[in-house]
Design an enzyme around this catalytic site. Structure first.
Site, short mmCIF file in Angstrom:
data_model
loop_
_atom_site.label_atom_id
_atom_site.label_comp_id
_atom_site.label_asym_id
_atom_site.label_seq_id
_atom_site.Cartn_x
_atom_site.Cartn_y
_atom_site.Cartn_z
N CYS A 187 12.01 44.02 -14.16
CA CYS A 187 11.20 43.67 -12.73
C CYS A 187 10.90 44.88 -11.82
O CYS A 187 11.78 45.00 -11.12
CB CYS A 187 11.75 42.48 -12.19
SG CYS A 187 10.72 42.05 -10.78
N ASN A 443 3.77 15.12 0.34
CA ASN A 443 3.26 14.01 -0.33
C ASN A 443 1.76 14.35 -0.83
O ASN A 443 0.69 13.23 -0.53
CB ASN A 443 3.23 12.89 0.59
CG ASN A 443 4.66 12.73 1.11
OD1 ASN A 443 5.44 12.27 0.12
ND2 ASN A 443 5.02 12.66 2.50
N THR A 453 6.00 12.32 -4.64
CA THR A 453 6.22 12.98 -5.86
C THR A 453 7.65 13.27 -6.23
O THR A 453 7.79 14.16 -7.13
CB THR A 453 5.30 14.36 -5.42
OG1 THR A 453 6.17 15.04 -4.35
CG2 THR A 453 3.84 14.35 -5.02
N GLU A 518 0.54 24.80 -4.45
CA GLU A 518 1.33 23.75 -5.19
C GLU A 518 1.91 24.63 -6.32
O GLU A 518 3.27 24.25 -6.64
CB GLU A 518 0.60 22.70 -5.68
CG GLU A 518 0.33 21.58 -4.44
CD GLU A 518 -0.89 20.63 -5.03
OE1 GLU A 518 -2.02 20.91 -5.40
OE2 GLU A 518 -0.31 19.58 -4.87
#
Ligand SMILES: CC(C)C[C@H](N)C(=O)O
Length: 547
Positions: A187, A443, A453, A518
Site C-alpha cells: 500500500c 435504515n 438492515t 453505502e
C-alpha cells in the site's frame, strides 16, 4: 516527547472552546506565512507566454504543491482563500503552478459525490478542523470516511492516540511499524504517508532501505507482521515468547500490545485504502503535475471550484437496466423471508456447525482473480522480507483454517480487558470504534427508507470472521449465502485478504444500485471486522503465553 498541544483538543472533542479554535487558526496562518516566506524572491517573469509560465525550481515545487493542497483541502475557508490568492499571484508572476492530477480522493467515486471540504455540515466541519489542526492536512482517507462522520470521529481519535499520545513506543517506531504493516499489502499510499512522518520524527533514513537495516528489535516483528496479515490463525504463544524473551532486543508486554494494535490498524486500513480506491494526496508524488493541461488552459480559479480535473464520466450506478437492476428489492425480499422463517425453524447444533464449516471452506475457494493487474513496486517490497508470503499461496493449496470459537475467546470478554490493562484507554477506544462500525445504520437500502438492515450488516461482519475461522455459535451461517452474492463475496474476499488486487471493476460489480456512501459503509464494516479478527488471534496468543 508527545504532542501535548494538539492532543488536548482531541481529548475534549465536542467541548472545544473558542480559544483552541483560534489557536489552531493562528498556527495554520503561521504555517502558511512560513511557506510564503520560504518561496523567497519570485523568479522574474519568463519571456514565454505567461499562459504556460516558467517551470519553478524544485524547492518551489514542494511549497507550491503544498499550497495547492491547502487551497483544496484546508477546512478553514479563509486559509483556502488565502492560498488561492497566493497561487494566483505566483502565477501572475509567470511561474507555473501545479494542478491536481486525479479525479479527487478516490478512483472509484466521482469527486462531486465526495463531500467537498467547503460544503459539509457543522459536525463534519468540526471533525475536519480537528483533524487538520492535529495533522496539518486532511487526507483522502478522512475525506472519503467523511460520508460517515460519527465513525470518522472515532477512527481519528483512535489513530491520533495510537500515533501521537503517550504510549510505550517512541514516535518514529510507531511510524516504522505503520510502514511495515502497509508494505505487507504494497500500500504505497500509507507507506508514503508514514515515511514522511517517520523522517519528521527523527527516524534514521537508513532504516528505509529495508527491514534488514532497522534495529533487531523491529526486524523480529517482521514474522508477527507477516503471519498477522495473512494467516493469523497460525500465531502461537511461542511467537510471542520469542519477542518477549530476546535478551537485549526484547519487547515489553506493553510495547508489544502497542505494536500489535498498530499492525492490525494498518493492515485493515490498507484494505480500506484499496477497497475505496484512495488516490495519492494532492501534494504528494502522483497527486499533482506542473505540466500544462493538454486541452484548454488551466485557470487557477478552478482550484477553488474543484474543476482542476473535470470528471466527465457519468456515474454508472442507478442506471442499471439489466436483471441486476432489481438487486436491492431481491435482497430486501430475502431479508424479510429469513426474518419470517427464523421463528419456525430451529436448526440443530450439529447442523449449525456444519453450515459454518461449509461457508468457511467455500470462502477459501472464492477466487480473487485479476492477479496480473498488480506487480509490487520494488521500493515498497524491500520493507519486508518474503514478499511471496501472501494469502493465495495457501488458499490455493486448500489449507485448513481451524475454527476459533468466540465463546472461548471474544473481544468483549477477553481481548478488550487485556488491551486495557496493558495500554490504558486504547481498549476503550477500539471497543467504541468496533461498536460504531457494527451498529452504524441509516435504515436505508439504496433509495428505500426505514429498513432494518441489521441482518445484512451482521451477515457481512460474520462472513469476514468466518473467512478467518471465527465462529459465533448462535449464528446461522446459512443466512450468508442468502444475502451475499458472488460478486459481493469476490469483492469482500479481495479487499480483506489481498487488498492490493481490488479493482474498479470489482467495486462496480457489486450492489450496483447502492450509493457510494453505502459502499464506503461496507468498507468500514470490512475493515473493522478484519482488524478485530487479527486482534483476537494476537491477543489470544498473548493470553496463552501469560497463563
Ligand atoms: C451497508 C448498507 C447496507 C447500510 C445501510 N445503508 C444502512 O443504513 O444500514
Amino acid at each position: 516527547m508527545q504532542d501535548q498541544e494538539s492532543s488536548g483538543r482531541w481529548d475534549s472533542l465536542g467541548s472545544r472552546d473558542a480559544n483552541s479554535r483560534i489557536e489552531a487558526m493562528e498556527n495554520i496562518h503561521l504555517e502558511v506565512m512560513r511557506k510564503v516566506e520560504a518561496i523567497g524572491p519570485i523568479p522574474a517573469p519568463a519571456p514565454s507566454p505567461p499562459a504556460s509560465g516558467s517551470p519553478p525550481s524544485s524547492e518551489l515545487n514542494h511549497i507550491l504543491a503544498h499550497l495547492l493542497m491547502l487551497s483544496k483541502r484546508c477546512p478553514f475557508e479563509d486559509v483556502r482563500e488565502r492560498c488561492i490568492r497566493l497561487l494566483q499571484s505566483v502565477q501572475d508572476l509567470g511561474v507555473r503552478i501545479p494542478r491536481p492530477l486525479g479525479n479527487g480522493p478516490s478512483r472509484f467515486i466521482p469527486e462531486k459525490e465526495i463531500l467537498q471540504v467547503s460544503k459539509v455540515d457543522a459536525r463534519t466541519q468540526s471533525i475536519f478542523e480537528d483533524a487538520f489542526a492535529a495533522l496539518g492536512r486532511l487526507d483522502n482517507i478522512s475525506l472519503v470516511m467523511g460520508f460517515h462522520p460519527q465513525y470518522l470521529e472515532s477512527f481519528l481519535r483512535t489513530q491520533h492516540y495510537l500515533l501521537q499520545m503517550d504510549g510505550p513506543l517512541s514516535l518514529h517506531y510507531r511510524h516504522y511499524i505503520g510502514i511495515m504493516a502497509a508494505a505487507r499489502h504494497q500500500c504505497s499510499y500509507l507507506v508514503n504517508q508514514h515515511v514522511e512522518n517517520f523522517l519528521h520524527f527523527g527516524g534514521d533514513p537508513k532504516w528505509l532501505n529495508g527491514l534488514g537495516e532497522a534495529p533487531q528489535k523491529l526486524q523480529q516483528l517482521g514474522e508477527l507482521n507477516k503471519i498477522l496479515a495473512h494467516r493469523p490463525w497460525l500465531l502461537t504463544k511461542e511467537h510471542i515468547e520469542r519477542l518477549l524473551k530476546a535478551e537485549e532486543h526484547s519487547w515489553s508486554l506493553a510495547e508489544l500490545i502497542h505494536a500489535v494494535v498498530l499492525l492490525t490498524h494498518y493492515h485493515s486500513l490498507a484494505s480500506f485504502t484499496f477497497g475505496c480506491g484512495i488516490m495519492p494526496e494532492i501534494h504528494c508524488e502522483g497527486g499533482h503535475t506542473f505540466r500544462p493541461p493538454s486541452l484548454s488552459q488551466y485557470c487557477v480559479c478552478d482550484i477553488a471550484n474543484g474543476n482542476g480535473h473535470a470528471n466527465h464520466h457519468d456515474d454508472p450506478f442507478g442506471n442499471e437496466v439489466s436483471g441486476k437492476g432489481r438487486c436491492v428489492e431481491v435482497l430486501m425480499e430475502r431479508m424479510k423471508q429469513l426474518q419470517e422463517c427464523r421463528d419456525d425453524e430451529e436448526a440443530s447444533q450439529e447442523e449449525m456447525a456444519t453450515r459454518f464449516e461449509r461457508e468457511k471452506t467455500e470462502s477459501m475457494l472464492v477466487v480473487t482473480a485479476e492477479d496480473e493487474e498488480c506487480v509490487p513496486p520494488r521500493d515498497i517490497s524491500r520493507h519486508f522480507e518474503d514478499p511471496s508470503y501472501g494469502y493465495k499461496d495457501f488458499s490455493r493449496r486448500g489449507e485448513h483454517v481451524p475454527t476459533f470459537r468466540v465463546q472461548d475467546y471474544s473481544w468483549e470478554d477477553h481481548g478488550f480487558s487485556l488491551v486495557n490493562r496493558l495500554y490504558p484507554d486504547v481498549g476503550q477506544m477500539l471497543d467504541e470504534k468496533f461498536q460504531m462500525a457494527y451498529n452504524l445504520t441509516y435504515n436505508t437500502m439504496a433509495t428505500h427508507k426505514d429498513v432494518d438492515t441489521s441482518m445484512l450488516r451482521r451477515a457481512i461482519w460474520n462472513y469476514i470472521h468466518c473467512m478467518f475461522g471465527i465462529r459465533y455459535d448462535d449464528y446461522d451461517y446459512g443466512e450468508i449465502n442468502q444475502l451475499l452474492d458472488r460478486s459481493f463475496k469476490i469483492y469482500i474476499k479481495t479487499m480483506v485478504c489481498s487488498p492490493e488486487k481490488t479493482t474498479k471493476r470489482m467495486y462496480e460489480s457489486f450492489w450496483r444500485q447502492f450509493q457510494h456512501s453505502e459502499k464506503v459503509h461496507v468498507n468500514l464494516l470490512l475493515m473493522e471486522a478484519r482488524m478485530q479478527a487479527e486482534l483476537l488471534y494476537a491477543l489470544r496468543a498473548i493470553t496463552r503465553y501469560m497463563t
